[in-house]
Scaffold this motif. Structure first.
Motif, PDB file in Angstrom:
ATOM      1  N   VAL A 222      10.410   1.177   9.671  1.00  0.00           N
ATOM      2  CA  VAL A 222      10.344   2.567   9.454  1.00  0.00           C
ATOM      3  C   VAL A 222       8.949   3.119   9.818  1.00  0.00           C
ATOM      4  O   VAL A 222       8.924   4.177  10.290  1.00  0.00           O
ATOM      5  CB  VAL A 222      10.655   2.576   7.829  1.00  0.00           C
ATOM      6  CG1 VAL A 222      10.682   4.296   7.619  1.00  0.00           C
ATOM      7  CG2 VAL A 222      11.965   2.167   7.467  1.00  0.00           C
ATOM      8  N   LYS A 223       7.933   2.327   9.520  1.00  0.00           N
ATOM      9  CA  LYS A 223       6.605   2.649   9.913  1.00  0.00           C
ATOM     10  C   LYS A 223       6.485   3.270  11.221  1.00  0.00           C
ATOM     11  O   LYS A 223       5.961   4.080  11.594  1.00  0.00           O
ATOM     12  CB  LYS A 223       5.595   1.649   9.271  1.00  0.00           C
ATOM     13  CG  LYS A 223       3.899   2.315   9.336  1.00  0.00           C
ATOM     14  CD  LYS A 223       3.089   1.056   8.857  1.00  0.00           C
ATOM     15  CE  LYS A 223       2.642   1.404   7.525  1.00  0.00           C
ATOM     16  NZ  LYS A 223       1.906   0.520   6.935  1.00  0.00           N
ATOM     17  N   ILE A 224       6.930   2.202  12.294  1.00  0.00           N
ATOM     18  CA  ILE A 224       6.716   2.484  13.462  1.00  0.00           C
ATOM     19  C   ILE A 224       7.690   3.435  14.152  1.00  0.00           C
ATOM     20  O   ILE A 224       7.362   3.724  15.165  1.00  0.00           O
ATOM     21  CB  ILE A 224       6.944   1.025  14.082  1.00  0.00           C
ATOM     22  CG1 ILE A 224       6.041   0.951  15.525  1.00  0.00           C
ATOM     23  CG2 ILE A 224       8.275   0.630  14.318  1.00  0.00           C
ATOM     24  CD1 ILE A 224       5.326  -0.265  15.836  1.00  0.00           C
ATOM     25  N   CYS A 225       8.830   3.836  13.383  1.00  0.00           N
ATOM     26  CA  CYS A 225       9.739   4.765  14.088  1.00  0.00           C
ATOM     27  C   CYS A 225       9.392   6.095  14.280  1.00  0.00           C
ATOM     28  O   CYS A 225       8.710   6.717  13.335  1.00  0.00           O
ATOM     29  CB  CYS A 225      10.967   4.816  13.087  1.00  0.00           C
ATOM     30  SG  CYS A 225      12.318   5.966  13.858  1.00  0.00           S
ATOM     31  N   PRO A 226       9.306   6.349  15.898  1.00  0.00           N
ATOM     32  CA  PRO A 226       8.504   7.894  16.032  1.00  0.00           C
ATOM     33  C   PRO A 226       9.490   8.922  15.392  1.00  0.00           C
ATOM     34  O   PRO A 226       9.116  10.127  15.233  1.00  0.00           O
ATOM     35  CB  PRO A 226       8.621   7.871  17.534  1.00  0.00           C
ATOM     36  CG  PRO A 226       9.317   6.627  17.897  1.00  0.00           C
ATOM     37  CD  PRO A 226       9.727   5.741  16.835  1.00  0.00           C
TER      38      PRO A 226
ATOM     39  N   LYS B  80      11.201   0.413  19.204  1.00  0.00           N
ATOM     40  CA  LYS B  80      10.075  -0.107  18.469  1.00  0.00           C
ATOM     41  C   LYS B  80      10.271  -0.941  17.396  1.00  0.00           C
ATOM     42  O   LYS B  80       9.804  -1.730  16.981  1.00  0.00           O
ATOM     43  CB  LYS B  80       9.336   1.293  18.213  1.00  0.00           C
ATOM     44  CG  LYS B  80       8.164   1.646  19.356  1.00  0.00           C
ATOM     45  CD  LYS B  80       7.535   2.504  19.210  1.00  0.00           C
ATOM     46  CE  LYS B  80       6.767   3.192  20.263  1.00  0.00           C
ATOM     47  NZ  LYS B  80       5.725   4.480  20.471  1.00  0.00           N
TER      48      LYS B  80
ATOM     49  N   GLU C 205       0.751  -1.154  -0.180  1.00  0.00           N
ATOM     50  CA  GLU C 205      -0.048  -0.021  -0.161  1.00  0.00           C
ATOM     51  C   GLU C 205       0.875   1.433  -0.182  1.00  0.00           C
ATOM     52  O   GLU C 205       0.520   2.131  -0.610  1.00  0.00           O
ATOM     53  CB  GLU C 205      -0.783   0.027   1.074  1.00  0.00           C
ATOM     54  CG  GLU C 205      -1.979  -1.064   1.136  1.00  0.00           C
ATOM     55  CD  GLU C 205      -1.487  -2.241   1.826  1.00  0.00           C
ATOM     56  OE1 GLU C 205      -0.878  -2.220   2.923  1.00  0.00           O
ATOM     57  OE2 GLU C 205      -1.430  -3.430   1.226  1.00  0.00           O
ATOM     58  N   ASP C 206       1.653   1.388   1.104  1.00  0.00           N
ATOM     59  CA  ASP C 206       2.596   2.537   1.016  1.00  0.00           C
ATOM     60  C   ASP C 206       3.957   2.459   0.774  1.00  0.00           C
ATOM     61  O   ASP C 206       4.760   3.426   0.853  1.00  0.00           O
ATOM     62  CB  ASP C 206       2.191   3.297   2.409  1.00  0.00           C
ATOM     63  CG  ASP C 206       2.261   2.285   3.685  1.00  0.00           C
ATOM     64  OD1 ASP C 206       3.014   1.272   3.400  1.00  0.00           O
ATOM     65  OD2 ASP C 206       1.955   2.519   4.721  1.00  0.00           O
TER      66      ASP C 206
ATOM     67  N   ARG D  77      15.127  16.117   5.914  1.00  0.00           N
ATOM     68  CA  ARG D  77      15.139  15.858   4.756  1.00  0.00           C
ATOM     69  C   ARG D  77      16.364  15.765   4.044  1.00  0.00           C
ATOM     70  O   ARG D  77      17.445  16.435   4.253  1.00  0.00           O
ATOM     71  CB  ARG D  77      14.181  16.999   3.951  1.00  0.00           C
ATOM     72  CG  ARG D  77      12.962  17.331   4.089  1.00  0.00           C
ATOM     73  CD  ARG D  77      12.331  18.631   3.894  1.00  0.00           C
ATOM     74  NE  ARG D  77      12.960  19.583   2.973  1.00  0.00           N
ATOM     75  CZ  ARG D  77      12.628  19.331   1.590  1.00  0.00           C
ATOM     76  NH1 ARG D  77      11.923  18.170   1.105  1.00  0.00           N
ATOM     77  NH2 ARG D  77      13.372  19.786   0.825  1.00  0.00           N
TER      78      ARG D  77
ATOM     79  N   PHE E 108      10.770   8.902  12.339  1.00  0.00           N
ATOM     80  CA  PHE E 108      10.561   8.964  10.793  1.00  0.00           C
ATOM     81  C   PHE E 108       8.965   9.392  10.692  1.00  0.00           C
ATOM     82  O   PHE E 108       8.195   9.124  11.209  1.00  0.00           O
ATOM     83  CB  PHE E 108      10.533   7.571  10.450  1.00  0.00           C
ATOM     84  CG  PHE E 108      10.472   7.712   9.041  1.00  0.00           C
ATOM     85  CD1 PHE E 108      11.340   7.806   7.974  1.00  0.00           C
ATOM     86  CD2 PHE E 108       8.988   7.368   8.357  1.00  0.00           C
ATOM     87  CE1 PHE E 108      11.272   7.974   6.447  1.00  0.00           C
ATOM     88  CE2 PHE E 108       9.029   7.546   7.004  1.00  0.00           C
ATOM     89  CZ  PHE E 108       9.898   7.583   6.023  1.00  0.00           C
ATOM     90  N   PRO E 109       8.832  10.419   9.641  1.00  0.00           N
ATOM     91  CA  PRO E 109       9.874  11.014   8.929  1.00  0.00           C
ATOM     92  C   PRO E 109      10.679  12.223   9.535  1.00  0.00           C
ATOM     93  O   PRO E 109       9.985  12.998  10.226  1.00  0.00           O
ATOM     94  CB  PRO E 109       9.295  11.837   7.673  1.00  0.00           C
ATOM     95  CG  PRO E 109       7.708  11.673   8.289  1.00  0.00           C
ATOM     96  CD  PRO E 109       7.514  10.915   9.329  1.00  0.00           C
ATOM     97  N   GLY E 110      11.934  12.252   9.224  1.00  0.00           N
ATOM     98  CA  GLY E 110      12.793  13.197  10.066  1.00  0.00           C
ATOM     99  C   GLY E 110      13.333  14.193   9.221  1.00  0.00           C
ATOM    100  O   GLY E 110      12.580  15.060   8.567  1.00  0.00           O
TER     101      GLY E 110
ATOM    102  N   ARG F 190      13.069  11.392   2.994  1.00  0.00           N
ATOM    103  CA  ARG F 190      13.327  11.614   4.306  1.00  0.00           C
ATOM    104  C   ARG F 190      14.284  10.827   5.136  1.00  0.00           C
ATOM    105  O   ARG F 190      14.002   9.703   4.861  1.00  0.00           O
ATOM    106  CB  ARG F 190      11.786  11.701   4.950  1.00  0.00           C
ATOM    107  CG  ARG F 190      11.084  12.972   4.643  1.00  0.00           C
ATOM    108  CD  ARG F 190      11.121  13.812   5.609  1.00  0.00           C
ATOM    109  NE  ARG F 190      10.439  14.994   5.371  1.00  0.00           N
ATOM    110  CZ  ARG F 190      10.298  16.217   5.606  1.00  0.00           C
ATOM    111  NH1 ARG F 190      11.040  16.124   6.781  1.00  0.00           N
ATOM    112  NH2 ARG F 190       9.584  17.176   5.131  1.00  0.00           N
TER     113      ARG F 190
ATOM    114  N   ARG G  61      14.835  13.230  -3.823  1.00  0.00           N
ATOM    115  CA  ARG G  61      14.438  13.578  -2.377  1.00  0.00           C
ATOM    116  C   ARG G  61      13.860  12.366  -1.550  1.00  0.00           C
ATOM    117  O   ARG G  61      13.165  11.902  -1.888  1.00  0.00           O
ATOM    118  CB  ARG G  61      13.467  14.793  -2.427  1.00  0.00           C
ATOM    119  CG  ARG G  61      14.236  15.971  -2.996  1.00  0.00           C
ATOM    120  CD  ARG G  61      13.309  17.049  -2.934  1.00  0.00           C
ATOM    121  NE  ARG G  61      13.708  18.226  -4.146  1.00  0.00           N
ATOM    122  CZ  ARG G  61      13.266  18.111  -5.182  1.00  0.00           C
ATOM    123  NH1 ARG G  61      12.381  17.369  -5.727  1.00  0.00           N
ATOM    124  NH2 ARG G  61      13.692  18.999  -6.033  1.00  0.00           N
TER     125      ARG G  61
ATOM    126  N   LYS H 100      18.647  14.837   0.223  1.00  0.00           N
ATOM    127  CA  LYS H 100      18.340  14.580  -1.205  1.00  0.00           C
ATOM    128  C   LYS H 100      19.741  14.152  -1.902  1.00  0.00           C
ATOM    129  O   LYS H 100      20.858  14.659  -1.369  1.00  0.00           O
ATOM    130  CB  LYS H 100      17.716  15.774  -1.937  1.00  0.00           C
ATOM    131  CG  LYS H 100      18.685  17.072  -1.586  1.00  0.00           C
ATOM    132  CD  LYS H 100      17.728  18.147  -2.259  1.00  0.00           C
ATOM    133  CE  LYS H 100      18.683  19.616  -2.007  1.00  0.00           C
ATOM    134  NZ  LYS H 100      18.111  20.678  -2.618  1.00  0.00           N
TER     135      LYS H 100
END
Lengths: 499, 283
Positions: free
Chosen positions: B114-118, B162, B107-108, B124, B120-122, B138, B136, B126
């Motif tokens: 990575v999804k659970i990392c508080p 986590k 889906e994403d 930027r 992330f997103p941090g 994150r 670019r 590139k």
């Protein structure tokens, strides 16, 4: 002498003939094939019966219940009363063939529970499992208790005749008794103490039927899940001091089920007293004040109408019971009277709706557990003359832990920084655009314009929709905005170099 | 800002020409093997484990520890082994394990860690790819670089752990000797970074470089001419049987050529937690 013999024999013959023909006719008219075969109005019911388990071809034990076995009590069938009833139907039909069948057929419990058919004990024990999580028990419905003056009999529920089914239980009949509900409105949620801190949320005017107790309790039919509602915190985890939020912990706190499960019930099952609708009182009755005065007396109304005169749905409107509807739209409805699609960005962020083909995200964790706007926006303030409900870290801490109070602030700071950053790049792009506009070809110009519009739109989703509704997704969307602006800058810089 | 720019330039240098000098160095270390990003598309690094060739010598484990200064008692690359059959018809199977550098859910496209990392997103970040297009992304406590590597940024990590719980493969652990940059009271999360520092300079990861049997093959999956792409195509590795825990939907990018069905017998039937693989299982 001869004449007298003739007379006697004629009388005997006549009596014999009468006796034979009486029993013959009696026998003939008691056959199901007579009911279904001779009256074309009965064809549908007859066919449905033949495909039903009451017909021997479909019955596992090879038994068959004839029409009169059910439609009359064991003592009544083959009686003059039964024949009279049949003749009355015939007369009524001949008088006006187009009249609808006026009276619902009544199947009395005595017919169903007669010896050789269903047994009260076995039926009462019977438990039905509709899905893995939805079950039904006959037992509770066999109490001989009248419900608002209405005895529960077998045919209270088993009544509907539809094509191919002689009788079935429509789900709506369950809902009509179990789910007659007045839904809570927005004004009903309030804070108990006045110092701005939220201790407990109570309802000014509790719904007339609560899902937490009584006949409308969810767990009568549904198996309530016991797993943790917090995807990151499961029972039996490392930290045993923290108890995850489950349906049970919420229920212990006295939270109404309907504060998360919005609009699982639609319609109130009310009775129209007018004649505008098909099922109003005045469809059958004449307009009369005395009649309507008594309309509120449930015992009287049920006693007079059911089961002989009318079905439940001849008077009541249908109550719908559905699985989860959109719990956000329920709250947004109030705004949408004036504002079209108000708060759509907030909803987009919470639900993780894809912005376009490239940008999509996961729903906010609170979205999946049906938490809607009013769960967090509890603080009532007045802004521009309007009542505005704002959210704060207080609300987070009220349900979760004290550490959550800080979280909202952190999110806000982060997103403010990100939005400011995006705005800065946007300004940079705009300045550069003003400076180098002349260098652009027509094609490049339109490219720059679409990029800028797209970027601003993405930026607006986070600015207007307030990114805290879904921090991670908001940042992803902002990345899209950054990308658009930076691509523009790159394109513009490129034209400068070629000069 | 200026820091970022220098980082960008160094990365661009590598990706544009794969840096002649760097490749030269690589060629010296690993003769005959060149690492070049595919010219058309951005690279997607992946690894193939050829279980027919693995002899369980654990040179990869040692090389990894030496290269990355992996702390005592922890491993980023391990070999699991199992002996099957009865004497004299016994056979020993080996299963090298490491971070799968997953592509993430359908889906994403975000892996569970990575999804659970508080965090992330941090920040930027590139870089410019071979075509000169700016890519670019994150960064974060843990994040997926556009070339498919899942990395940990020790500066942004807050040591919440986590990601360690979220990884279905158990390839993450705390580094007991490094503090998390985001919260210095905690230890930083540690994992295989596919030797990003080497790959960025055009050299193969340390474990691949050292593998005597050439059981580890590393390369760009987006380059149809790379050894990895060819192997994946030849052995049809992109299917569920050739990756670990395909049912988790993480789309792992470490593929196994597995004729003896080691994945099923050794990995899938393992006791959870028992075989969390930062602990090697030397019998």
């Amino acid at each position: 002498m001869f004449r007298r013999q003739c007379l006697i024999s004629a009388v005997i013959g006549l009596v014999l003939f009468l006796i034979v023909s009486f029993f013959g006719v009696e026998y003939y008219t008691s056959q199901s094939s007579f009911c279904g075969g001779s009256c074309h109005t009965m064809t549908e019911q007859y066919d449905a019966w033949k495909s039903n388990t009451h017909h021997k071809s479909n019955n596992p034990e090879g038994k068959q219940a004839e029409c009169i076995d059910c439609h009359f009590l064991p003592g009544e069938k083959r009686s003059l009363k039964a024949k009279w009833e049949g003749l009355r139907h015939l007369a009524a039909y001949l008088y006006n063939p187009n009249a609808p069948l006026p009276i619902r057929p009544v199947i009395r419990d005595g017919s169903c529970l007669q010896s050789g058919c269903h047994q009260r004990e076995t039926v009462a024990q019977k438990e039905l499992q509709f899905t893995e999580k939805i079950r039904f028990k006959h037992d509770a419905h066999f109490t001989d208790k009248a419900l608002d003056g209405h005895d529960i009999t077998c045919d209270t529920c088993h009544f509907k005749t539809t094509e191919g089914k002689h009788f079935e239980v429509p789900k709506e009949i369950c809902y009509l008794c179990h789910l007659k509900l007045e839904k809570p409105t927005l004004d009903k949620a309030k804070m108990t103490n006045g110092d701005g801190k939220i201790k407990k949320i109570s309802f000014d005017n509790r719904p007339s039927i609560s899902f937490n107790e009584g006949a409308s309790r969810c767990d009568i039919c549904h198996t309530i899940p016991t797993n943790s509602l917090q995807s990151q915190l499961q029972a039996g985890g490392k930290d045993l001091t923290i108890v995850p939020i489950t349906h049970q912990t919420i229920q212990e706190q006295g939270v109404a089920c309907e504060s998360c499960h919005f609009e699982v019930v639609k319609g109130h099952g009310e009775i129209e007293t007018g004649n505008v609708v098909a099922n109003g009182c005045l469809t059958c009755h004449n307009r009369s004040q005395t009649l309507l005065v008594a309309a509120g007396d449930r015992n009287l109304m049920h006693g007079k109408h059911v089961p002989n005169i009318a079905d439940c749905f001849d008077c009541h409107t249908v109550v719908e019971h559905k699985n989860r509807t959109d719990h956000l739209d329920f709250v947004r409805e109030d705004c949408s009277l004036c504002h079209v699609d108000q708060h759509k960005y907030q909803k987009m962020l919470l639900a993780g709706t894809p912005v376009n083909e490239e940008i999509s995200g996961s729903p906010h964790l609170m979205y999946d557990v049906n938490t809607n706007c009013m769960a967090c926006h509890l603080k009532k303030t007045v802004k521009n003359g309007h009542d505005v409900r704002t959210a704060s870290g207080e609300t987070c801490a009220a349900c979760h832990t004290e550490q959550h109070r800080k979280m909202l602030g952190d999110w806000k700071d982060l997103l403010d920084r990100e939005v400011a950053g995006a705005e800065e790049v946007e300004r940079e792009a705009l300045d550069l655009f003003a400076e180098l506009k002349g260098n652009l070809t027509r094609e490049q110009l339109s490219q720059v314009e679409t990029r800028m519009v797209e970027g601003r739109e993405l930026l607006n989703i986070v600015r207007v929709g307030n990114g805290v509704h879904n921090k991670k997704y908001a940042v992803t969307i902002l990345d899209g905005a950054f990308g658009n602006f930076e691509d523009t800058i790159e394109l513009l810089e490129g034209t400068r170099e070629t000069q | 800002m200026s820091n970022k720019k220098t980082a960008e330039i160094s990365r661009r240098n590598f990706l544009t020409g794969a840096g002649a000098a760097a490749v030269g160095a690589a060629a010296m270390v690993t003769p005959g093997v060149k690492l070049e990003a595919a010219q058309k598309k951005a690279p997607r690094w992946a690894m193939v484990m050829d279980l027919r060739r693995c002899v369980g010598c654990r040179a990869c484990t040692v090389a990894c520890k030496a290269e990355n200064n992996v702390s005592l008692g922890r491993f980023r690359a391990v070999i699991q082994e199992e002996t099957t059959g009865t004497f004299p018809n016994t056979k020993k199977g080996f299963l090298p394990l490491m971070c799968n550098h997953c592509e993430g859910s359908k889906e994403d496209g975000v892996p569970p860690c990575v999804k659970i990392c508080p965090q992330f997103p941090g920040e930027r970040a590139k870089y410019k790819n071979a075509e000169g297009k700016t890519i670019r992304y994150r960064s974060g406590g843990t994040y997926k670089r556009p070339d498919g590597m899942i990395l940990v940024d020790t500066k942004q990590c807050i040591g919440c752990g986590k990601c360690i719980d979220a990884c279905p493969y158990g390839v993450r652990s705390f580094n007991p000797f490094v503090k998390a940059g985001g919260d210095t009271t905690k230890q930083v999360a540690d994992k295989c970074d596919m030797c990003a520092h080497r790959v960025d300079n055009g050299v193969e990861p340390s474990c691949v470089n050292t593998c005597q049997g050439r059981a580890r093959i590393f390369g760009d999956l987006n380059d149809p001419d790379s050894a990895v792409s060819k192997l994946v195509k030849e052995h049809n590795l992109a299917k569920a049987d050739n990756v670990l825990l395909a049912e988790e939907g993480t789309d792992p990018h470490v593929f196994y050529i597995d004729p003896d069905n080691m994945l099923k017998t050794l990995y899938t039937q393992r006791k959870k937690g028992n075989l969390d693989h930062y602990v090697d299982q030397i019998p």
